[in-house]
Design a protein around this motif. Sequence first.
Motif, PDB file in Angstrom:
ATOM      1  N   VAL A   1      42.549  44.496  38.741  1.00  9.81           N
ATOM      2  CA  VAL A   1      41.192  44.118  39.120  1.00  9.81           C
ATOM      3  C   VAL A   1      40.243  44.768  38.117  1.00  9.81           C
ATOM      4  O   VAL A   1      40.265  45.984  37.933  1.00  9.81           O
ATOM      5  CB  VAL A   1      40.860  44.566  40.559  1.00  9.81           C
ATOM      6  CG1 VAL A   1      39.444  44.138  40.931  1.00  9.81           C
ATOM      7  CG2 VAL A   1      41.862  43.999  41.555  1.00  9.81           C
TER       8      VAL A   1
ATOM      9  N   ARG B   1      39.814  46.817  47.532  1.00 11.55           N
ATOM     10  CA  ARG B   1      40.710  46.328  48.589  1.00 11.55           C
ATOM     11  C   ARG B   1      41.108  44.886  48.286  1.00 11.55           C
ATOM     12  O   ARG B   1      40.254  44.009  48.174  1.00 11.55           O
ATOM     13  CB  ARG B   1      39.978  46.404  49.930  1.00 11.55           C
ATOM     14  CG  ARG B   1      40.801  46.011  51.106  1.00 11.55           C
ATOM     15  CD  ARG B   1      39.901  46.145  52.366  1.00 11.55           C
ATOM     16  NE  ARG B   1      40.615  45.729  53.525  1.00 11.55           N
ATOM     17  CZ  ARG B   1      40.778  44.472  53.904  1.00 11.55           C
ATOM     18  NH1 ARG B   1      40.264  43.498  53.186  1.00 11.55           N
ATOM     19  NH2 ARG B   1      41.470  44.182  54.989  1.00 11.55           N
ATOM     20  N   ILE B   2      42.412  44.643  48.159  1.00  6.74           N
ATOM     21  CA  ILE B   2      42.962  43.311  47.928  1.00  6.74           C
ATOM     22  C   ILE B   2      43.850  42.960  49.116  1.00  6.74           C
ATOM     23  O   ILE B   2      44.780  43.697  49.444  1.00  6.74           O
ATOM     24  CB  ILE B   2      43.787  43.246  46.619  1.00  6.74           C
ATOM     25  CG1 ILE B   2      42.916  43.582  45.400  1.00  6.74           C
ATOM     26  CG2 ILE B   2      44.462  41.878  46.464  1.00  6.74           C
ATOM     27  CD1 ILE B   2      41.790  42.602  45.124  1.00  6.74           C
ATOM     28  N   GLN B   3      43.542  41.842  49.764  1.00  7.38           N
ATOM     29  CA  GLN B   3      44.364  41.364  50.871  1.00  7.38           C
ATOM     30  C   GLN B   3      45.408  40.381  50.330  1.00  7.38           C
ATOM     31  O   GLN B   3      45.107  39.575  49.449  1.00  7.38           O
ATOM     32  CB  GLN B   3      43.507  40.658  51.926  1.00  7.38           C
ATOM     33  CG  GLN B   3      44.329  40.231  53.122  1.00  7.38           C
ATOM     34  CD  GLN B   3      43.541  39.536  54.202  1.00  7.38           C
ATOM     35  OE1 GLN B   3      44.104  38.750  54.945  1.00  7.38           O
ATOM     36  NE2 GLN B   3      42.256  39.789  54.318  1.00  7.38           N
ATOM     37  N   ILE B   4      46.629  40.477  50.876  1.00  9.16           N
ATOM     38  CA  ILE B   4      47.737  39.633  50.433  1.00  9.16           C
ATOM     39  C   ILE B   4      48.412  39.041  51.658  1.00  9.16           C
ATOM     40  O   ILE B   4      48.621  39.735  52.660  1.00  9.16           O
ATOM     41  CB  ILE B   4      48.758  40.462  49.615  1.00  9.16           C
ATOM     42  CG1 ILE B   4      48.064  41.086  48.395  1.00  9.16           C
ATOM     43  CG2 ILE B   4      49.959  39.605  49.200  1.00  9.16           C
ATOM     44  CD1 ILE B   4      48.886  42.132  47.665  1.00  9.16           C
TER      45      ILE B   4
ATOM     46  N   ALA C   1      46.769  44.578  53.321  1.00  9.24           N
ATOM     47  CA  ALA C   1      45.871  44.855  52.201  1.00  9.24           C
ATOM     48  C   ALA C   1      46.306  46.144  51.517  1.00  9.24           C
ATOM     49  O   ALA C   1      47.002  46.975  52.109  1.00  9.24           O
ATOM     50  CB  ALA C   1      44.435  44.960  52.683  1.00  9.24           C
TER      51      ALA C   1
ATOM     52  N   THR D   1      43.367  49.289  44.817  1.00  8.02           N
ATOM     53  CA  THR D   1      43.677  49.498  43.400  1.00  8.02           C
ATOM     54  C   THR D   1      43.638  50.985  43.072  1.00  8.02           C
ATOM     55  O   THR D   1      42.948  51.770  43.725  1.00  8.02           O
ATOM     56  CB  THR D   1      42.670  48.767  42.496  1.00  8.02           C
ATOM     57  OG1 THR D   1      41.355  49.243  42.772  1.00  8.02           O
ATOM     58  CG2 THR D   1      42.750  47.270  42.669  1.00  8.02           C
TER      59      THR D   1
ATOM     60  N   LEU E   1      45.869  35.755  47.881  1.00  2.00           N
ATOM     61  CA  LEU E   1      45.238  37.060  47.673  1.00  2.00           C
ATOM     62  C   LEU E   1      43.732  36.884  47.811  1.00  2.00           C
ATOM     63  O   LEU E   1      43.198  35.827  47.453  1.00  2.00           O
ATOM     64  CB  LEU E   1      45.542  37.603  46.285  1.00  2.00           C
ATOM     65  CG  LEU E   1      47.003  37.880  45.979  1.00  2.00           C
ATOM     66  CD1 LEU E   1      47.649  36.705  45.273  1.00  2.00           C
ATOM     67  CD2 LEU E   1      47.126  39.110  45.118  1.00  2.00           C
TER      68      LEU E   1
ATOM     69  N   TYR F   1      39.806  39.042  47.503  1.00  2.00           N
ATOM     70  CA  TYR F   1      38.859  40.148  47.427  1.00  2.00           C
ATOM     71  C   TYR F   1      37.677  39.691  48.266  1.00  2.00           C
ATOM     72  O   TYR F   1      37.117  38.612  48.019  1.00  2.00           O
ATOM     73  CB  TYR F   1      38.384  40.442  45.996  1.00  2.00           C
ATOM     74  CG  TYR F   1      37.197  41.382  46.059  1.00  2.00           C
ATOM     75  CD1 TYR F   1      37.405  42.750  46.224  1.00  2.00           C
ATOM     76  CD2 TYR F   1      35.896  40.910  46.070  1.00  2.00           C
ATOM     77  CE1 TYR F   1      36.333  43.618  46.377  1.00  2.00           C
ATOM     78  CE2 TYR F   1      34.828  41.773  46.220  1.00  2.00           C
ATOM     79  CZ  TYR F   1      35.054  43.115  46.382  1.00  2.00           C
ATOM     80  OH  TYR F   1      34.001  43.977  46.558  1.00  2.00           O
TER      81      TYR F   1
ATOM     82  N   THR G   1      33.111  37.161  46.482  1.00  2.00           N
ATOM     83  CA  THR G   1      34.411  36.904  47.106  1.00  2.00           C
ATOM     84  C   THR G   1      35.252  35.990  46.215  1.00  2.00           C
ATOM     85  O   THR G   1      34.739  35.024  45.647  1.00  2.00           O
ATOM     86  CB  THR G   1      34.218  36.254  48.486  1.00  2.00           C
ATOM     87  OG1 THR G   1      33.498  37.175  49.307  1.00  2.00           O
ATOM     88  CG2 THR G   1      35.538  35.910  49.144  1.00  2.00           C
TER      89      THR G   1
ATOM     90  N   ASP H   1      45.722  38.468  38.697  1.00  2.00           N
ATOM     91  CA  ASP H   1      44.652  39.342  38.236  1.00  2.00           C
ATOM     92  C   ASP H   1      43.288  38.825  38.678  1.00  2.00           C
ATOM     93  O   ASP H   1      43.059  37.611  38.719  1.00  2.00           O
ATOM     94  CB  ASP H   1      44.697  39.462  36.721  1.00  2.00           C
ATOM     95  CG  ASP H   1      46.006  40.045  36.220  1.00  2.00           C
ATOM     96  OD1 ASP H   1      46.495  40.999  36.844  1.00  2.00           O
ATOM     97  OD2 ASP H   1      46.533  39.548  35.211  1.00  2.00           O
ATOM     98  N   PHE H   2      42.411  39.761  38.992  1.00  2.00           N
ATOM     99  CA  PHE H   2      41.043  39.457  39.396  1.00  2.00           C
ATOM    100  C   PHE H   2      40.073  40.010  38.358  1.00  2.00           C
ATOM    101  O   PHE H   2      40.237  41.137  37.884  1.00  2.00           O
ATOM    102  CB  PHE H   2      40.696  40.166  40.713  1.00  2.00           C
ATOM    103  CG  PHE H   2      41.387  39.628  41.941  1.00  2.00           C
ATOM    104  CD1 PHE H   2      40.686  38.803  42.829  1.00  2.00           C
ATOM    105  CD2 PHE H   2      42.697  39.957  42.223  1.00  2.00           C
ATOM    106  CE1 PHE H   2      41.306  38.349  43.983  1.00  2.00           C
ATOM    107  CE2 PHE H   2      43.314  39.494  43.365  1.00  2.00           C
ATOM    108  CZ  PHE H   2      42.617  38.693  44.249  1.00  2.00           C
TER     109      PHE H   2
END
Length: 160
Positions: free
Chosen positions: A67, A80-83, A100, A103, A127, A129, A136, A154-155
């Motif tokens: 990120v 915070r990344i939700q999966i 979640a 990073t 995924l 954010y 978002t 990747d974000f």
Amino acid sequence: MSLLHPTRRTVIAGAGALVATTGLMSPAVSQGLTPTLTMRGGSNNYRPGAPIVERIGGGGFWMSGTVRRAGDGAPLDGIRIQIWAHTTEGHERDPQSHGATLTDSQGVFRLEMPQIVPAFGQAHAHLAYDDPEFATVFLRPVMPSSSDTSLSADFVLQPA
């Protein structure tokens, strides 16, 4: 002063006005990294506020990525990344298929989860954010092969 014989001052002033109004001499701006766009279908079965977890289910599959901030590309710590995904242990709409992670200081996230299996003909993950500091973003990366045991996404986030 005659318009047919302008002075040096009027030529410079006129040229400056032309440049200012047309943008011919705007400062060099580094394009840097452009923000990641939300992917179609990325928000399917999204659950706001999924808990931060050490692992989803029994594990065996690794979801990872980075990120970074749009523009300068700086890695973002504590994001915070939700999966969630359709796995060998549950459907992507099931609460136990969501979790979640955060990073690290290098902007890297990594979360172990059960093996992703095809849903609607494609093995894929979701995924998100979704905190207010940045815009978002929902991602839906598709795995090259349903037998893969890892997937990366990747974000690049745009400040809100």
